[in-house]
Design a protein around this motif. Structure first.
Motif, PDB file in Angstrom:
ATOM      1  N   GLN A  43       0.830  -1.204   0.000  1.00 39.46           N
ATOM      2  CA  GLN A  43       0.000   0.000   0.000  1.00 39.46           C
ATOM      3  C   GLN A  43       0.866   1.257   0.000  1.00 39.46           C
ATOM      4  O   GLN A  43       0.639   2.166  -0.793  1.00 39.46           O
ATOM      5  CB  GLN A  43      -0.938  -0.003   1.219  1.00 39.46           C
ATOM      6  CG  GLN A  43      -2.039   1.031   1.158  1.00 39.46           C
ATOM      7  CD  GLN A  43      -1.616   2.423   1.549  1.00 39.46           C
ATOM      8  OE1 GLN A  43      -0.736   2.611   2.389  1.00 39.46           O
ATOM      9  NE2 GLN A  43      -2.253   3.421   0.950  1.00 39.46           N
TER      10      GLN A  43
ATOM     11  N   SER B  25       1.306   3.841  -3.110  1.00 37.23           N
ATOM     12  CA  SER B  25       0.960   5.252  -2.904  1.00 37.23           C
ATOM     13  C   SER B  25       2.107   6.154  -3.335  1.00 37.23           C
ATOM     14  O   SER B  25       1.897   7.161  -4.009  1.00 37.23           O
ATOM     15  CB  SER B  25       0.631   5.520  -1.436  1.00 37.23           C
ATOM     16  OG  SER B  25      -0.595   4.946  -1.098  1.00 37.23           O
TER      17      SER B  25
ATOM     18  N   ASP C  94       0.467   4.652  -7.880  1.00 41.41           N
ATOM     19  CA  ASP C  94      -0.362   3.532  -8.341  1.00 41.41           C
ATOM     20  C   ASP C  94      -1.556   3.392  -7.393  1.00 41.41           C
ATOM     21  O   ASP C  94      -1.570   2.554  -6.503  1.00 41.41           O
ATOM     22  CB  ASP C  94       0.478   2.248  -8.375  1.00 41.41           C
ATOM     23  CG  ASP C  94      -0.306   1.023  -8.818  1.00 41.41           C
ATOM     24  OD1 ASP C  94      -1.512   1.147  -9.114  1.00 41.41           O
ATOM     25  OD2 ASP C  94       0.298  -0.067  -8.849  1.00 41.41           O
ATOM     26  N   TYR C  95      -2.552   4.226  -7.610  1.00 38.81           N
ATOM     27  CA  TYR C  95      -3.661   4.300  -6.662  1.00 38.81           C
ATOM     28  C   TYR C  95      -4.589   3.097  -6.727  1.00 38.81           C
ATOM     29  O   TYR C  95      -5.236   2.772  -5.742  1.00 38.81           O
ATOM     30  CB  TYR C  95      -4.415   5.624  -6.840  1.00 38.81           C
ATOM     31  CG  TYR C  95      -3.509   6.757  -6.438  1.00 38.81           C
ATOM     32  CD1 TYR C  95      -3.226   6.987  -5.101  1.00 38.81           C
ATOM     33  CD2 TYR C  95      -2.864   7.538  -7.386  1.00 38.81           C
ATOM     34  CE1 TYR C  95      -2.352   7.982  -4.710  1.00 38.81           C
ATOM     35  CE2 TYR C  95      -1.975   8.538  -7.012  1.00 38.81           C
ATOM     36  CZ  TYR C  95      -1.727   8.752  -5.663  1.00 38.81           C
ATOM     37  OH  TYR C  95      -0.846   9.726  -5.279  1.00 38.81           O
ATOM     38  N   ARG C  96      -4.611   2.409  -7.833  1.00 39.34           N
ATOM     39  CA  ARG C  96      -5.424   1.191  -7.934  1.00 39.34           C
ATOM     40  C   ARG C  96      -4.882   0.142  -6.948  1.00 39.34           C
ATOM     41  O   ARG C  96      -5.628  -0.429  -6.161  1.00 39.34           O
ATOM     42  CB  ARG C  96      -5.413   0.648  -9.357  1.00 39.34           C
ATOM     43  CG  ARG C  96      -6.292  -0.565  -9.551  1.00 39.34           C
ATOM     44  CD  ARG C  96      -6.252  -1.025 -10.995  1.00 39.34           C
ATOM     45  NE  ARG C  96      -6.669   0.048 -11.899  1.00 39.34           N
ATOM     46  CZ  ARG C  96      -7.821   0.085 -12.525  1.00 39.34           C
ATOM     47  NH1 ARG C  96      -8.668  -0.892 -12.391  1.00 39.34           N
ATOM     48  NH2 ARG C  96      -8.125   1.093 -13.310  1.00 39.34           N
ATOM     49  N   THR C  97      -3.584  -0.084  -6.974  1.00 38.83           N
ATOM     50  CA  THR C  97      -2.963  -1.046  -6.057  1.00 38.83           C
ATOM     51  C   THR C  97      -3.038  -0.536  -4.621  1.00 38.83           C
ATOM     52  O   THR C  97      -3.336  -1.304  -3.700  1.00 38.83           O
ATOM     53  CB  THR C  97      -1.499  -1.304  -6.454  1.00 38.83           C
ATOM     54  OG1 THR C  97      -1.471  -1.844  -7.778  1.00 38.83           O
ATOM     55  CG2 THR C  97      -0.823  -2.273  -5.502  1.00 38.83           C
TER      56      THR C  97
ATOM     57  N   ASN D 288      -5.254   1.392  -3.248  1.00 37.82           N
ATOM     58  CA  ASN D 288      -6.625   1.236  -2.746  1.00 37.82           C
ATOM     59  C   ASN D 288      -6.963  -0.224  -2.452  1.00 37.82           C
ATOM     60  O   ASN D 288      -7.644  -0.530  -1.467  1.00 37.82           O
ATOM     61  CB  ASN D 288      -7.626   1.815  -3.743  1.00 37.82           C
ATOM     62  CG  ASN D 288      -7.556   3.320  -3.822  1.00 37.82           C
ATOM     63  OD1 ASN D 288      -7.031   3.987  -2.937  1.00 37.82           O
ATOM     64  ND2 ASN D 288      -8.062   3.871  -4.908  1.00 37.82           N
ATOM     65  N   LYS D 289      -6.484  -1.122  -3.292  1.00 34.76           N
ATOM     66  CA  LYS D 289      -6.719  -2.553  -3.073  1.00 34.76           C
ATOM     67  C   LYS D 289      -6.068  -3.004  -1.765  1.00 34.76           C
ATOM     68  O   LYS D 289      -6.679  -3.734  -0.974  1.00 34.76           O
ATOM     69  CB  LYS D 289      -6.164  -3.353  -4.253  1.00 34.76           C
ATOM     70  CG  LYS D 289      -6.400  -4.836  -4.146  1.00 34.76           C
ATOM     71  CD  LYS D 289      -5.869  -5.553  -5.381  1.00 34.76           C
ATOM     72  CE  LYS D 289      -6.094  -7.055  -5.262  1.00 34.76           C
ATOM     73  NZ  LYS D 289      -5.544  -7.767  -6.418  1.00 34.76           N
TER      74      LYS D 289
END
Length: 120
Positions: free
Chosen positions: A18, A22, A26-29, A31-32
């Motif tokens: 995370q 950040s 890479d906000y997709r990763t 957020n996941k």
């Protein structure tokens, strides 16, 4: 009860991924992994014994990403508060860690102003 070692490993992996995601934008990763940390938080929220074992270990983790997440979760769960505050204050004073310093400052600010932290 979930296996303590497995939960610690899941938490460590999610916290590291995370923060790295950040930092990389890479906000997709990010957020996941935040969602994974939130699911673990909810497990800890419901099980006092598990929470004590897991967070005690993670708060001492050598990886600053892991220990800072653990400190925030300790404040949210009102456990190991003195240790969590001390760790976040130390992180907030460091000049060599970029955005993580601001994260620590803001976590403490919100916790002190609101008296609690929430993780959704």
């Amino acid at each position: 009860m979930k296996d303590v070692k497995k939960l610690i490993e899941e938490y460590r992996n999610a916290a590291i991924l995370q923060k790295e995601a950040s930092s990389d934008g890479d906000y997709r990763t990010a957020n996941k992994q935040y969602s994974r940390l939130t699911k673990i938080y909810k497990i800890l929220e419901k099980d006092k014994d598990l929470r004590e074992k897991v967070l005690r270990e993670l708060l001492k983790d050598e990886n600053i990403y892991v220990s800072s997440w653990a400190a925030a979760h300790c404040l949210g769960l009102n456990i190991y508060v003195d240790e969590a505050v001390k760790l976040l204050e130390e992180i907030a004073k460091r000049k060599d860690i970029g955005i993580l310093r601001l994260d620590a400052e803001m976590t403490l600010k919100v916790w002190r102003e609101e008296g609690q932290l929430k993780f959704y």
